[in-house]
Write a protein that holds these residues in place. Structure first.
Motif, PDB file in Angstrom:
ATOM      1  N   THR A 260       5.456  -5.838   6.120  1.00 46.73           N
ATOM      2  CA  THR A 260       4.178  -5.236   5.754  1.00 46.73           C
ATOM      3  C   THR A 260       3.617  -4.472   6.946  1.00 46.73           C
ATOM      4  O   THR A 260       4.005  -4.706   8.084  1.00 46.73           O
TER       5      THR A 260
ATOM      6  N   CYS B 272      -2.236  -6.531   4.249  1.00 44.67           N
ATOM      7  CA  CYS B 272      -1.115  -6.461   3.301  1.00 44.67           C
ATOM      8  C   CYS B 272      -0.276  -7.738   3.366  1.00 44.67           C
ATOM      9  O   CYS B 272       0.203  -8.218   2.345  1.00 44.67           O
TER      10      CYS B 272
ATOM     11  N   CYS C  96       0.804  -1.222   0.000  1.00 42.40           N
ATOM     12  CA  CYS C  96       0.000   0.000   0.000  1.00 42.40           C
ATOM     13  C   CYS C  96       0.841   1.277   0.000  1.00 42.40           C
ATOM     14  O   CYS C  96       0.312   2.354  -0.248  1.00 42.40           O
TER      15      CYS C  96
END
Length: 83
Positions: A54, A59, A8
């Motif tokens: 992450t 994620c 992200c």
């Protein structure tokens, strides 16, 4: 370790503790040994574990589903280093 989530783009640690995901990746072809050449065996590819950090469980799940898409981003952010 890299500083941003490869999924992200948020900074690692922004959503709580960093969640490391270990991914096994082929990095190079091994040359066959003499024994493998004589017995017509093919060598297995050299593999190395890359840890992808992450920012959240969502994620981490995405990295586990398609690790190859995120290994490239992680290695590029580390300046080409796999560890």
């Amino acid at each position: 370790m890299h500083k941003t989530c490869p999924v992200c783009g948020r900074p690692l640690g922004s959503c709580g503790a960093v969640i490391p995901v270990d991914v096994l990746t082929p990095i190079a072809e091994k040359k066959p040994t003499l024994w493998q050449r004589l017995t017509f065996q093919t060598p297995s590819p050299a593999r190395q574990t890359v840890t992808v950090g992450t920012c959240c469980p969502e994620c981490a799940a995405q990295v586990r589903r398609d690790p190859n898409a995120f290994i490239v981003k992680t290695v590029a952010e580390r300046g080409g280093a796999l560890k």
